[in-house]
Design a protein around this motif. Sequence first.
Motif, PDB file in Angstrom:
ATOM      1  N   ALA A 102      -2.370 -11.711  11.539  1.00 42.58           N
ATOM      2  CA  ALA A 102      -2.921 -12.611  10.521  1.00 42.58           C
ATOM      3  C   ALA A 102      -4.310 -12.141  10.112  1.00 42.58           C
ATOM      4  O   ALA A 102      -5.068 -11.623  10.941  1.00 42.58           O
ATOM      5  CB  ALA A 102      -2.998 -14.028  11.089  1.00 42.58           C
ATOM      6  N   VAL A 103      -4.625 -12.368   8.841  1.00 46.11           N
ATOM      7  CA  VAL A 103      -5.955 -12.015   8.363  1.00 46.11           C
ATOM      8  C   VAL A 103      -6.999 -12.728   9.235  1.00 46.11           C
ATOM      9  O   VAL A 103      -6.835 -13.897   9.582  1.00 46.11           O
ATOM     10  CB  VAL A 103      -6.115 -12.377   6.859  1.00 46.11           C
ATOM     11  CG1 VAL A 103      -5.872 -13.850   6.582  1.00 46.11           C
ATOM     12  CG2 VAL A 103      -7.519 -11.999   6.352  1.00 46.11           C
ATOM     13  N   GLY A 104      -8.013 -11.968   9.621  1.00 45.33           N
ATOM     14  CA  GLY A 104      -9.039 -12.525  10.506  1.00 45.33           C
ATOM     15  C   GLY A 104      -8.828 -12.109  11.942  1.00 45.33           C
ATOM     16  O   GLY A 104      -9.764 -12.124  12.734  1.00 45.33           O
ATOM     17  N   ALA A 155       1.887  -9.353   7.345  1.00 49.20           N
ATOM     18  CA  ALA A 155       2.191  -7.924   7.465  1.00 49.20           C
ATOM     19  C   ALA A 155       1.355  -7.148   6.446  1.00 49.20           C
ATOM     20  O   ALA A 155       1.813  -6.186   5.849  1.00 49.20           O
ATOM     21  CB  ALA A 155       3.674  -7.678   7.254  1.00 49.20           C
ATOM     22  N   SER A 156       0.104  -7.563   6.267  1.00 47.07           N
ATOM     23  CA  SER A 156      -0.715  -6.978   5.202  1.00 47.07           C
ATOM     24  C   SER A 156      -1.015  -5.502   5.443  1.00 47.07           C
ATOM     25  O   SER A 156      -1.079  -4.719   4.486  1.00 47.07           O
ATOM     26  CB  SER A 156      -2.021  -7.755   5.058  1.00 47.07           C
ATOM     27  OG  SER A 156      -2.728  -7.775   6.274  1.00 47.07           O
ATOM     28  N   VAL A 157      -1.188  -5.119   6.700  1.00 44.94           N
ATOM     29  CA  VAL A 157      -1.542  -3.724   6.982  1.00 44.94           C
ATOM     30  C   VAL A 157      -0.356  -2.814   6.656  1.00 44.94           C
ATOM     31  O   VAL A 157      -0.492  -1.778   5.985  1.00 44.94           O
ATOM     32  CB  VAL A 157      -1.983  -3.566   8.456  1.00 44.94           C
ATOM     33  CG1 VAL A 157      -2.212  -2.109   8.797  1.00 44.94           C
ATOM     34  CG2 VAL A 157      -3.246  -4.377   8.702  1.00 44.94           C
ATOM     35  N   TYR A 158       0.824  -3.252   7.103  1.00 48.85           N
ATOM     36  CA  TYR A 158       2.049  -2.500   6.788  1.00 48.85           C
ATOM     37  C   TYR A 158       2.238  -2.428   5.274  1.00 48.85           C
ATOM     38  O   TYR A 158       2.493  -1.361   4.713  1.00 48.85           O
ATOM     39  CB  TYR A 158       3.238  -3.191   7.451  1.00 48.85           C
ATOM     40  CG  TYR A 158       4.580  -2.571   7.118  1.00 48.85           C
ATOM     41  CD1 TYR A 158       4.960  -1.352   7.683  1.00 48.85           C
ATOM     42  CD2 TYR A 158       5.463  -3.198   6.240  1.00 48.85           C
ATOM     43  CE1 TYR A 158       6.191  -0.787   7.384  1.00 48.85           C
ATOM     44  CE2 TYR A 158       6.687  -2.647   5.943  1.00 48.85           C
ATOM     45  CZ  TYR A 158       7.054  -1.439   6.508  1.00 48.85           C
ATOM     46  OH  TYR A 158       8.278  -0.879   6.202  1.00 48.85           O
ATOM     47  N   ALA A 159       2.090  -3.576   4.603  1.00 44.72           N
ATOM     48  CA  ALA A 159       2.293  -3.616   3.150  1.00 44.72           C
ATOM     49  C   ALA A 159       1.297  -2.697   2.449  1.00 44.72           C
ATOM     50  O   ALA A 159       1.656  -1.969   1.515  1.00 44.72           O
ATOM     51  CB  ALA A 159       2.155  -5.049   2.643  1.00 44.72           C
ATOM     52  N   ALA A 160       0.041  -2.698   2.916  1.00 42.29           N
ATOM     53  CA  ALA A 160      -0.971  -1.837   2.296  1.00 42.29           C
ATOM     54  C   ALA A 160      -0.618  -0.367   2.483  1.00 42.29           C
ATOM     55  O   ALA A 160      -0.824   0.458   1.579  1.00 42.29           O
ATOM     56  CB  ALA A 160      -2.345  -2.136   2.891  1.00 42.29           C
ATOM     57  N   SER A 161      -0.069  -0.033   3.653  1.00 39.03           N
ATOM     58  CA  SER A 161       0.300   1.375   3.879  1.00 39.03           C
ATOM     59  C   SER A 161       1.417   1.787   2.932  1.00 39.03           C
ATOM     60  O   SER A 161       1.442   2.903   2.417  1.00 39.03           O
ATOM     61  CB  SER A 161       0.702   1.608   5.342  1.00 39.03           C
ATOM     62  OG  SER A 161       2.012   1.123   5.610  1.00 39.03           O
ATOM     63  N   LYS A 162       2.354   0.864   2.669  1.00 40.59           N
ATOM     64  CA  LYS A 162       3.469   1.201   1.768  1.00 40.59           C
ATOM     65  C   LYS A 162       2.998   1.203   0.311  1.00 40.59           C
ATOM     66  O   LYS A 162       3.523   1.951  -0.510  1.00 40.59           O
ATOM     67  CB  LYS A 162       4.638   0.235   1.985  1.00 40.59           C
ATOM     68  CG  LYS A 162       5.266   0.352   3.384  1.00 40.59           C
ATOM     69  CD  LYS A 162       5.767   1.758   3.678  1.00 40.59           C
ATOM     70  CE  LYS A 162       6.569   1.835   4.975  1.00 40.59           C
ATOM     71  NZ  LYS A 162       7.020   3.215   5.297  1.00 40.59           N
TER      72      LYS A 162
END
Length: 262
Positions: A102-104, A155-162
Amino acid sequence: MTEQPQPSAPSAPRYVVVTGGATGIGRATALDFARQGATGVIVTGRRKDKLDEVAALHPALVPVCADVSTQEGADAVAEAVEAWGGTVDVLVHNAGVHTIGAVGSIDPEAARELFAINVLGTIILTNRLLPALTAPGGSIVFVTSPAGHNPTPMASVYAASKAAVDTFTRSWALELAPRGIRVNAVAPGWVRTEVYESHGMTTEQVDELFQQAATSVPMGVTGVPEDVSRWITLLAAPGSAWMTGQILTMDGGADLVRARQV
Ligand SMILES: NC(=O)c1ccc[n+]([C@@H]2O[C@H](COP(=O)([O-])OP(=O)(O)OC[C@H]3O[C@@H](n4cnc5c(N)ncnc54)[C@H](OP(=O)(O)O)[C@@H]3O)[C@@H](O)[C@H]2O)c1
């Protein structure tokens, strides 16, 4: 049992590299290329036992134990390419990992590692293999995710990588078009592979997750690796010579539903 090599179709890709080719989507892709008559398909990964398992399935498969996030890993792949004459017709950037947070409270170390594999790894290997990529006629295929253009919470980190990989697909397609090299991507939805168990879920939890996931898919079913690999080989095929810079989603329609909910 080891399969027998098939005669190559005259225009089929002969030399292929599939990162993360020992399991899941990568494994299905490597086998598809081999069955379609490729002379050699390098499969990479960090686990030697998994690589040996897949290599035993077809004589065209060449296992190379290599971490895609390192220069040494890229050098090991390049060395194997040299051994078959220094040519690559298709490079499939499939190796990838997932993380949730989660963010944070995102774990920076887990994020660093994920970007090293999912993003930097594709840069390092492309840098190393580009001189060997057939031009004109060569092809790069990324395995991205609908999360790259339609991110989910947690899953923001995964999404950002994609999302980064989606950008490489379009940007590199423009850069490499004058050399006759195409760059495309597939964006699969829910596919049952070992990625879920590798992130600590039990088989029962994955069963439940996939039963639940199927209810959110308009076609009512989740995918299997072959639902994705057939599009990877098709994108790389000489018959797709006019197609570049494209990201193909295959997910039973789930992305359409999520887009409408936003
Ligand atoms: N399954 C899905 O629902 C789904 C959906 C959308 C997109 N994707 C994408 O599809 C791709 C393949 O995933 P999958 O579902 O087939 O999962 P998987 O079976 O876990 O495959 C991932 C592969 O990547 C390899 N890998 C991971 N880190 C590596 C590293 N540092 N160096 C070399 N190889 C590495 C793994 O092998 P080692 O651990 O042995 O290194 C493994 O063989 C990934 O890019 C994933 O993000 C999957």
